[in-house]
Write a protein that holds these residues in place. Structure first.
Motif, short mmCIF file in Angstrom:
data_model
loop_
_atom_site.label_atom_id
_atom_site.label_comp_id
_atom_site.label_asym_id
_atom_site.label_seq_id
_atom_site.Cartn_x
_atom_site.Cartn_y
_atom_site.Cartn_z
N UNK A 23 0.76 -1.34 0.08
CA UNK A 23 -0.20 -0.04 0.10
C UNK A 23 0.86 1.34 0.08
N UNK A 24 2.15 1.18 0.30
CA UNK A 24 3.04 2.34 0.29
C UNK A 24 3.80 2.56 -1.11
N UNK A 30 8.70 -2.39 -7.89
CA UNK A 30 8.66 -2.57 -6.47
C UNK A 30 8.21 -4.11 -6.06
N UNK A 31 7.49 -4.44 -6.66
CA UNK A 31 7.20 -6.11 -6.46
C UNK A 31 8.39 -6.92 -6.51
N UNK A 61 4.64 6.51 -2.40
CA UNK A 61 6.08 7.01 -2.84
C UNK A 61 5.91 7.57 -4.34
N UNK A 62 5.11 6.71 -5.15
CA UNK A 62 5.09 7.23 -6.46
C UNK A 62 4.43 8.58 -6.61
#
Length: 355
Positions: free
Chosen positions: A304-305, A350-351, A309-310
């Motif tokens: 969820x972060x 990110x993943x 950040x984006x």
């Protein structure tokens, strides 16, 4: 090591630092010398520095609190007021002894006090030696947004004394090493290959690596001093890296990341995006990820972060016309600037990092 001349500034190394400094002080006949430090450089670096300085000018010490959280315009106001109270004039000199926070902010203070006084930077962290020592970028953060306020102006001298590194904790050394790794990836395999086995790095070969890193950045900056084209390549890993650093700085439930720690994540993400968009090798992408995580560990970034950040990317200084511009790699030593990246690919990156 020979001194390096760059953009009306001289960079001196180790023993030549103090000979050159004392010659400069004698030639310029400054009315007063002010030395800006934080509590750490005051205790561990200033005493040995003062032993080597030769001058009849009055010396005043100004101490500020350490840390990125204090890289603010409010801190600058305090330093400006102190300079004024201590009767600094336009023939005064400000010497900034510390890491990137001190040299960035001290340079900005000097450039703006009485419309500009002379200053000298004495970087004491690995990060500031290889990054803040070249290019003349000065400035402060705007809230938790990195380096939003500042000017480009070169110090009279930069003094790189690697003995100051003996005072640094390991995490600060690793933070500085991140910028050297960046220089390797954007400049070519000759320099990059010297970092392929990070376990073998020691202070014995660090002087040579610092020197090479300074030369790499000097070449880039001299060819593009105001970041119109080539200099943008130095932001490789920094678009998302700065956003991650800002997010962790502003979040009360997060442990603040050092600059280099955030940039390491930013480079892993940028490499993944490069593999999707520019043909960068997926095998090398994985090799670099494994190398970086083996040395730096992995930081938890929850799903969820990602969007939070984006959202911070809109404040990146490289943006123009509403576009978020990334620096990507086509191959090691072959960066591409001004790349626009779809948000889905950023989330996939990110993943990939979190796998």
């Amino acid at each position: 090591m020979d001194s390096i001349s760059t953009n009306n500034s001289m960079i001196h190394f180790n023993s030549s630092c103090y000979t050159s400094l004392n010659e400069h002080l004698k030639e310029q006949n400054f009315s007063k010398i002010f030395i800006l430090v934080d509590e750490n450089t005051h205790a561990y670096c200033l005493p040995s520095f003062l032993e080597k300085i030769e001058t009849n000018a009055e010396i005043e010490i100004i101490e500020i609190e350490s840390g990125e959280v204090n890289k603010t315009i409010e801190t600058c106001v305090g330093v400006w007021e102190t300079l004024s109270e201590l009767n600094a004039d336009r023939k005064s000199l400000l010497i900034n002894i510390g890491g990137g926070v001190i040299t960035d902010m001290g340079g900005f203070v000097a450039c703006t006090f009485k419309r500009g006084i002379a200053y000298i930077n004495v970087p004491t962290s690995l990060l500031s030696m290889v990054d803040a020592s070249v290019g003349g970028k000065t400035g402060v953060d705007l809230g938790h947004l990195k380096n939003q306020i500042g000017v480009i102006s070169n110090p009279n001298l930069v003094l790189i004394d690697s003995q100051f590194l003996d005072t640094l904790p390991k995490n600060q050394m690793r933070s500085g090493l991140a910028e050297m790794l960046k220089h390797g990836l954007i400049s070519g395999e000759t320099y990059w290959n010297k970092f392929k086995d990070l376990s073998k790095l020691s202070l014995d070969n660090l002087d040579e690596l610092i020197y090479e890193s300074v030369l790499i950045k000097k070449h880039v900056v001299e060819n593009d001093p105001f970041e119109n084209n080539l200099r943008k390549t130095l932001n490789y890993g920094h678009t998302l890296g700065h956003a991650i650093e800002s997010y962790f700085l502003s979040s009360s439930n997060k442990t603040t990341l050092l600059h280099g720690e955030a940039i390491i994540i930013g480079m892993i993400l940028a490499n993944y995006i490069s593999a999707q968009l520019t043909g960068f090798s997926k095998e090398i992408t994985q090799e670099i990820k494994d190398l970086f995580i083996s040395y730096y560990g992995k930081v938890e970034i929850l799903e969820h972060e990602y969007a939070l950040i984006i959202d911070l990317l809109k404040y990146d200084k490289k943006n123009n016309h509403g576009n978020i511009n990334f620096v990507l790699l086509k191959s090691i030593g072959n960066p591409i600037i001004d790349c626009i990246v779809d948000e889905k690919i950023i989330i996939d990156a990110f993943k990939y990092y979190s796998e």
